[in-house]
Design a protein around this motif. Structure first.
Motif: not given
Length: 95
Positions: A53-56, A61-62, A69-72, A74-79
């Motif tokens: 996801v980060i590479i994409l 060029k987000c 939103l992506l970081i939120l 990703i961190s929600s899934v990990m949590t």
């Protein structure tokens, strides 16, 4: 009476506003993250998906708000995975 400079209170616990208390809290949090990520095989899948996801996102060029939103997400899934692992461990220990 304490002047707030001691690292421990009367019961031997860390004083809640000391640097040592915050260091201990973060040490425990990172230890939990470490144990959770290496004891659960599904974490490897989540790490690979997160990297993809980060590479994409770099490729597309987000915008900054999209990165947020992506970081939120990703961190929600990990949590959620850590909470699920904790619930599974608790269920195994009870039965």
């Amino acid at each position: 009476m304490s002047d707030g400079r001691e690292e421990f209170d009367r019961r031997g616990r860390y004083h809640r506003w000391s640097l040592a208390a915050w260091t201990a809290k973060f040490r425990c949090a990172f230890r939990g993250w470490w144990l959770g990520s290496y004891s659960q095989t599904s974490f490897g899948v989540h790490y690979i998906a997160s990297i993809a996801v980060i590479i994409l996102a770099f490729t597309l060029k987000c915008e900054p708000w999209e990165w947020g939103l992506l970081i939120l997400c990703i961190s929600s899934v990990m949590t959620a995975e850590l909470v699920n692992s904790a619930c599974e461990a608790l269920a195994r220990s009870i039965s």
